[in-house]
Scaffold this active site. Structure first.
Site, mmCIF file in Angstrom:
data_model
loop_
_atom_site.group_PDB
_atom_site.id
_atom_site.type_symbol
_atom_site.label_atom_id
_atom_site.label_comp_id
_atom_site.label_asym_id
_atom_site.label_seq_id
_atom_site.Cartn_x
_atom_site.Cartn_y
_atom_site.Cartn_z
ATOM 1 N N ASP A 1 13.247 12.508 -31.030
ATOM 2 C CA ASP A 1 12.219 11.642 -30.465
ATOM 3 C C ASP A 1 10.966 12.435 -30.130
ATOM 4 O O ASP A 1 10.987 13.649 -29.912
ATOM 5 C CB ASP A 1 12.732 10.963 -29.187
ATOM 6 C CG ASP A 1 13.633 9.786 -29.496
ATOM 7 O OD1 ASP A 1 13.635 9.332 -30.640
ATOM 8 O OD2 ASP A 1 14.337 9.328 -28.573
ATOM 9 N N GLU B 1 0.815 -1.219 0.000
ATOM 10 C CA GLU B 1 0.000 0.000 0.000
ATOM 11 C C GLU B 1 0.850 1.271 0.000
ATOM 12 O O GLU B 1 0.338 2.361 -0.228
ATOM 13 C CB GLU B 1 -0.924 0.008 1.229
ATOM 14 C CG GLU B 1 -2.094 -0.950 1.135
ATOM 15 C CD GLU B 1 -3.007 -0.637 -0.040
ATOM 16 O OE1 GLU B 1 -3.468 0.519 -0.148
ATOM 17 O OE2 GLU B 1 -3.237 -1.531 -0.861
#
Length: 230
Positions: free
Chosen positions: A167, A114
């Site tokens: 890119d 968690e």
């Protein structure tokens, strides 16, 4: 230098051993390492998590094993920046990748369960990073994604220094359309301009297609940049 703190160091060996990352390691561009957080847990069962105070579902990573693993990493990389992979962190993007590529030493802490005891975060973590608004089982995949993106920006890794500059996202736009052989596929030809040899016209065509593809696929990117009247 890159060091990953994880409960599953075996996940990273195939990552270091393939593709661009492998070439970067072999060329001495990056020096990767992993540290098993469980090795710093106490007791016969090497427990690294426990129930959360206040109740609730899931388990929380204990601070002591994390601190021990980080101390080992800092012993090897004393000037390293420590990043926790967390859905609460700053959204990872190309700008952050460029910033991290300039850092000499990076430590990635891969959370699980968690979450991580907040006392460890407050005391030892320099920043938190997220690769998107979704939940993963752990931080390992996110760490790999960030390391891959950062490694591509290190000079000499890609071979062609223009590759990273062209890119998607490097110029704030998605990348232009790409074509390769054959010159005609299923009755669809390669655009004539790409076969013309006219570099100025090819550059203009690529810019136009990049803009059009950004409008169609990621119009949100245009809201964050200035464009010329043309």
């Amino acid at each position: 230098k890159v060091c990953v703190l994880t409960l599953f160091p075996e996940l990273f060996q195939p990552f270091w051993d393939h593709g661009i990352i492998r070439r970067a390691v072999q060329g001495g561009k990056i020096h990767p390492d992993t540290i098993n957080i469980r090795a710093h847990a106490e007791g016969r069962h090497r427990v690294t998590d426990d129930r959360p105070y206040g109740g609730g579902c899931g388990m929380v990573m204990k601070p002591e094993p994390l601190a021990g693993a980080l101390a080992e990493a800092k012993g090897r990389m004393p000037a390293a920046t420590t990043l926790l992979l967390s859905p609460q962190g700053r959204r990872f993007d190309q700008k952050l990748a460029e910033s991290l590529a300039k850092a000499g030493e990076l430590i990635f802490v891969c959370g699980r369960y968690e979450g991580v005891d907040e006392r460890f975060v407050d005391r030892f973590v320099d920043g938190e990073s997220s690769i998107g608004d979704f939940v993963l089982t752990g931080g390992e995949l996110a760490a790999m994604a960030i390391i891959d993106a950062v490694t591509r920006l290190i000079p000499g890794v890609l071979g062609n220094e223009d590759s990273a500059d062209n890119d998607t996202f490097s110029d704030g736009l998605v990348e232009h359309a790409h074509y390769t052989r054959p010159p005609r596929y299923d009755d669809e030809p390669v655009p004539d301009v790409l076969l013309s040899g006219n570099h100025a016209e090819i550059a203009r065509w690529r810019r136009e297609t990049a803009l059009m593809r950004t409008v169609l696929k990621r119009p949100d990117l245009l809201a964050r940049r200035d464009l010329s009247p043309e």
